[in-house]
Design a protein around this motif. Structure first.
Motif, short mmCIF file in Angstrom:
data_model
loop_
_atom_site.label_atom_id
_atom_site.label_comp_id
_atom_site.label_asym_id
_atom_site.label_seq_id
_atom_site.Cartn_x
_atom_site.Cartn_y
_atom_site.Cartn_z
N THR A 11 -9.97 -13.83 -17.46
CA THR A 11 -9.81 -14.47 -18.89
C THR A 11 -9.73 -15.98 -18.39
N THR A 12 -9.56 -16.74 -19.56
CA THR A 12 -9.78 -18.16 -19.60
C THR A 12 -8.65 -18.65 -18.46
N GLU A 13 -7.52 -18.04 -18.62
CA GLU A 13 -6.54 -18.58 -17.56
C GLU A 13 -7.02 -18.34 -16.24
N GLN A 15 -9.85 -17.82 -15.04
CA GLN A 15 -10.97 -18.79 -14.66
C GLN A 15 -10.43 -20.15 -14.26
N SER A 16 -9.37 -20.69 -14.79
CA SER A 16 -8.97 -21.64 -14.34
C SER A 16 -8.29 -21.60 -13.00
N THR A 19 -11.10 -21.92 -10.49
CA THR A 19 -11.48 -23.25 -10.37
C THR A 19 -10.26 -24.05 -9.43
N GLN A 66 -18.31 -20.97 -7.92
CA GLN A 66 -17.60 -22.49 -7.68
C GLN A 66 -18.05 -23.07 -6.50
#
Length: 105
Positions: A11-13, A15-16, A19, A66
């Motif tokens: 999810t976007t969360e 992915q954060s 990172t 990353q």
């Protein structure tokens, strides 16, 4: 990080979180990173083992993208055998659908 039911896509969360973990491990020159995938108890144990493997590998692949060196990564999966929240069989528990990242320096 957590996954939607029956999914291994970040999810976007999530992915954060990847990172942040990549930056932390790269900045500190991590010597070992272990990613472990988990599932809830909904579905068969065999299916859940594969799903937790896909979740762990998705996180590991995202870390490598990353800049985390693949040589420091370890990947493991537990299926439904190590829940964060104990439930009966067949229970859809969002907190059990996760991958963890352990970073050692």
């Amino acid at each position: 990080m957590y996954f939607p039911f029956d999914q291994s896509v970040l999810t976007t969360e999530a992915q954060s979180v990847v990172t942040e973990a990549a930056k932390y491990s790269n900045d500190g020159h991590a010597t070992k990173i272990v990613v472990v995938g988990h599932t809830d108890t909904s579905g068969s144990p065999k299916y859940n083992a594969k799903l937790s493997e896909r979740r762990a590998k998705a996180v590991a692949d995202a870390l490598v993208s990353q800049g985390v060196p693949a040589a420091v990564l370890g990947v493991d999966w537990k299926g439904e055998s190590a829940p964060a929240v104990a439930t009966g069989d067949g229970v859809k528990e969002p907190l059990n659908r996760r991958s963890t990242i352990s970073i050692n320096f």
